[in-house]
Design an enzyme around this catalytic site. Sequence first.
Site, PDB file in Angstrom:
ATOM      1  N   THR A  97       0.833  -1.202   0.000  1.00 12.99           N
ATOM      2  CA  THR A  97       0.000   0.000   0.000  1.00 12.99           C
ATOM      3  C   THR A  97       0.873   1.259   0.000  1.00 12.99           C
ATOM      4  OG1 THR A  97      -1.726  -1.145   1.143  1.00 12.99           O
ATOM      5  CG2 THR A  97      -1.587   1.202   1.590  1.00 12.99           C
TER       6      THR A  97
ATOM      7  N   THR B  43      -0.016   1.049   7.105  1.00 10.13           N
ATOM      8  CA  THR B  43       0.035  -0.058   6.150  1.00 10.13           C
ATOM      9  C   THR B  43       0.263  -1.353   6.897  1.00 10.13           C
ATOM     10  OG1 THR B  43       1.216  -1.014   4.276  1.00 10.13           O
ATOM     11  CG2 THR B  43       2.502   0.423   5.723  1.00 10.13           C
ATOM     12  N   GLY B  44      -0.391  -2.389   6.460  1.00 10.75           N
ATOM     13  CA  GLY B  44      -0.251  -3.676   7.135  1.00 10.75           C
ATOM     14  C   GLY B  44      -1.515  -4.483   6.971  1.00 10.75           C
TER      15      GLY B  44
ATOM     16  N   ASP C  28      -8.304  -1.423   5.952  1.00  5.41           N
ATOM     17  CA  ASP C  28      -8.236  -0.219   6.787  1.00  5.41           C
ATOM     18  C   ASP C  28      -7.936   1.054   5.993  1.00  5.41           C
ATOM     19  OD1 ASP C  28      -5.654  -1.376   6.262  1.00  5.41           O
ATOM     20  OD2 ASP C  28      -4.823   0.152   7.592  1.00  5.41           O
TER      21      ASP C  28
HETATM   22  N1  ASP Z   1      -3.660  -2.211   4.848  1.00  2.00           N
HETATM   23  C1  ASP Z   1      -3.960  -2.705   3.532  1.00  2.00           C
HETATM   24  C2  ASP Z   1      -5.203  -3.545   3.580  1.00  2.00           C
HETATM   25  O1  ASP Z   1      -5.350  -4.308   4.500  1.00  2.00           O
HETATM   26  C3  ASP Z   1      -2.858  -3.512   2.950  1.00  2.00           C
HETATM   27  C4  ASP Z   1      -1.519  -2.876   3.007  1.00  2.00           C
HETATM   28  O2  ASP Z   1      -1.256  -2.010   3.818  1.00  2.00           O
HETATM   29  O3  ASP Z   1      -0.685  -3.242   2.197  1.00  2.00           O
HETATM   30  O4  ASP Z   1      -5.996  -3.464   2.677  1.00  2.00           O
END
Ligand code: ASP
Length: 329
Positions: A188, A239-240, A219
Site C-alpha cells: 500500500t 500499512t499492514g 483499513d
Molecule cells: N492495509 C492494507 C489492507 O489491509 C494492505 C496494506 O497495507 O498493504 O488493505
Amino acid sequence: MQSTTYGLVIHGGAGVILRKDLTPALEARYRAKLTESLATGYEMLERGGASLDAVVAAIKVMEDSPLFNAGHGAVMNAEGVCELDASIMDGRTLEAGAVAGLQHIRNPIALARDVLERTPHIMLIGDGAEAFARQLGYEFVPNAYFQTERRRRQLALARKLEKRPAGRPKARPTRVTFATVDDNKYGTVGCAALDRHGNLAAGTSTGGMTNKQYGRVGDSPIIGAGTYAKNATCALSATGHGEFFIRSVFGHNVSALMEYKGLALAPAAAEAIRQMARLGGTGGLVAIDRHGNVVMPFNTPGMYRGSRVAGRALSVEIFGAARKPPASR
Ligand code: ASP
C-alpha cells in the site's frame, strides 16, 4: 499563519521485505520512485501549497508505478480482479473522503479527494463511486490496466497455499482465513504532510491484500484506521494487515494518545503499534506532527518509506534496523 517548518513522509507498504529478495536493480527502482514521490510533494509544499495537494500528488506518483500495491500494479482479489481503496483527510477541518472497491479509476486518491470536496459524504463504494467519477468526467481504464504479471504470480501462489492447511492434520490454527503471500502481502502507499500554513493532511491508497475475498475492504479507506489527520496532533497513514488496524482503530489511537494523554508522536505511534500487534497484526505507519517531527515505525522486517522535511536531508529507507548487516569494527 506561516509555519516555520513543512515537509512530508511517505510509505510504499510494509511486509516481509528482505535485502536478499531485492536485486540491487529493483532496490534502486524503489528508491528512485520513493524519491520522486517525495520530491513531487515537497516542491508543492515549498511553494506554499496545501498539504492536501501535496498528499495527492505524492500518492499519484506511486499509484502510477507498477512497483506498489496501489493503482497500476495493485494486488488481485480471489477472482483475479483489482479492487482499489483510498482515503484522504484534512487535518484543518477534519473533513475526509474515501472510496472503496474501485475497478476502473486510474488514481483512486484523486477520487477520494473529490468525495471530500464535492459530496456531503465520507465514503463512496463500488459502482456508486464510479458513477460519481463518471459525472466528474474521470477517465475510465479497463481493470487490466492495474494488473501486472508479478501480481498474477502472487495470486497463483496464494491460491496454492490456500489449499495447504486443510490437507494438514496438524495445521496451526490461525485467524487468517485466506492464504496470501508473505513476500508481498502489503505494498500500500500513503503520505502525511505538513504545509507552511501549519495544516496537516494524510492519505492512503491500496489494492488491499492478495487473494482477498471479492468485496473485502481493509483499513486504508477507513478514516481513523488507516488514515487520520488532525492539526492539533498529527497526520498519518498506516500499512499492514488491515483487519487488525480496523479493530484497534489504529490511526485515531495515535492521535488520541497525543491529545488525551499528552504523548509525543513517537511514543503514541509505538503504543498504537503495540496495541495492534497484541491482536496479532503486523505493519507500520508514517506520521508527521505539527512541529514537523516525523516517525516511520513498523513491526515487519521492512517498510518502503521516506521523508523530506525543510532543513533536513531527504531520507529513503526500505529495511528494518535489525536487518542491517552488523557494522564492522
Ligand atoms: N492495509 C492494507 C489492507 O489491509 C494492505 C496494506 O497495507 O498493504 O488493505
